[in-house]
Design a protein around this motif. Structure first.
Motif, short mmCIF file in Angstrom:
data_model
loop_
_atom_site.label_atom_id
_atom_site.label_comp_id
_atom_site.label_asym_id
_atom_site.label_seq_id
_atom_site.Cartn_x
_atom_site.Cartn_y
_atom_site.Cartn_z
N ASP A 1 0.78 -1.27 -0.11
CA ASP A 1 -0.10 -0.26 -0.21
C ASP A 1 1.43 1.16 0.41
O ASP A 1 1.82 1.55 0.81
CB ASP A 1 -1.25 -0.27 1.02
CG ASP A 1 -1.41 1.43 1.20
OD1 ASP A 1 -1.26 2.39 1.27
OD2 ASP A 1 -3.34 1.23 1.26
N LYS A 2 1.02 2.08 -0.47
CA LYS A 2 2.17 3.71 -1.30
C LYS A 2 1.51 4.79 -0.08
O LYS A 2 2.68 4.99 0.50
CB LYS A 2 1.13 3.90 -2.37
CG LYS A 2 1.34 3.26 -3.80
CD LYS A 2 1.42 4.29 -4.70
CE LYS A 2 1.87 3.55 -6.30
NZ LYS A 2 1.62 4.80 -6.78
N GLU A 3 0.46 4.37 0.65
CA GLU A 3 0.30 5.23 1.13
C GLU A 3 0.44 4.57 3.14
O GLU A 3 1.63 5.28 4.03
CB GLU A 3 -1.06 5.10 2.04
CG GLU A 3 -2.11 6.18 1.22
CD GLU A 3 -2.82 7.02 0.97
OE1 GLU A 3 -3.72 6.58 2.30
OE2 GLU A 3 -4.14 7.64 0.44
N THR A 4 0.24 4.04 3.61
CA THR A 4 1.09 3.01 5.04
C THR A 4 2.16 2.35 5.02
O THR A 4 2.39 2.16 5.70
CB THR A 4 -0.06 1.96 5.00
OG1 THR A 4 -0.12 0.59 4.65
CG2 THR A 4 -1.20 2.46 5.40
N GLY A 5 3.12 1.39 3.54
CA GLY A 5 3.61 0.51 3.37
C GLY A 5 3.71 -0.46 3.77
O GLY A 5 4.22 -1.28 3.55
#
Length: 221
Positions: free
Chosen positions: A126-130
């Motif tokens: 996930d790009k936002e949370t990693g």
């Protein structure tokens, strides 16, 4: 090959690309292209059942390398939904993915919740949370052995495919992450056998197997 023998039989399918029914398929024989009937989920189920009967269901592991939910009208029209029941009837133990992202990550996650087996990927974030977008692995017990299965999805989804395939996600090769997952399965989850289920493509999988130690079985899609 019954319980406790330490012997395993692996069943692998990949690139079925939405073909529910048996269909003409091109094969090369003696340097000539020939067509013969292949595929079809009913036929695949029959073969799987036969092998489970012969070898003992407890000693058989069935895996799908992906490119499963896209490619024909039923697949696209239903956005993969028509394949939930047929896939569940195969008794799969795990799956990884590639063109299965065609309807977007949200849709793939919805379908994954309906499968009776996990979609695995150590290399989709996930790009936002990693955080990982899918579980990285699972442990199953077959033939008296603890088997750790690690999934590696196709790494090109966010690089060469339409943008909506990978919306909100980041894909890596999985090479850097793999050793830590192997150690975790060996040391913390006490896996006797490590299986890598990959859709990187055969050349990259050969290179991966040469570079990363601890892989017992690598199934390439």
């Amino acid at each position: 090959m019954g319980k406790g023998t330490g012997k395993l039989t692996f069943l692998q399918i990949n690139d079925t690309h939405g073909y529910l029914e048996a269909h003409p398929e091109l094969f090369w024989r003696n340097n000539r292209a020939v067509y013969r009937t292949a595929g079809g989920y009913a036929r695949i189920r029959r073969v799987f059942d036969q092998i489970r009967t012969e070898r003992g269901a407890d000693a058989v592991i069935a895996l799908d390398n992906g490119d499963t939910l896209h490619g024909t009208f039923p697949a696209v029209q239903s956005k993969g939904a028509d394949f939930v029941e047929p896939l569940n009837l195969l008794g799969l133990d795990a799956m990884t993915v590639h063109w299965d992202f065609a309807y977007g990550p949200k849709r793939l996650k919805e379908l994954a919740q309906k499968f009776n087996f996990p979609v695995l990927a150590i290399n989709v974030y996930d790009k936002e949370t990693g955080e990982l977008a899918f579980p990285p692995s699972r442990i199953i017990e077959r033939g008296g052995l603890r088997v750790g299965i690690i999934g590696i999805a196709s790494n090109i989804v966010d690089k060469t495919m339409p943008a909506h395939f990978s919306e909100g996600l980041r894909f890596t090769l999985g090479r850097d992450e793999l050793p830590a997952h192997i150690r975790r399965l060996r040391e913390e989850e006490k896996a006797d056998v490590i299986v890598v289920l990959s859709h990187l493509g055969f050349p990259q999988d050969v290179k991966l197997a040469a570079e990363v130690g601890g892989i017992d079985v690598l199934l390439s899609g």
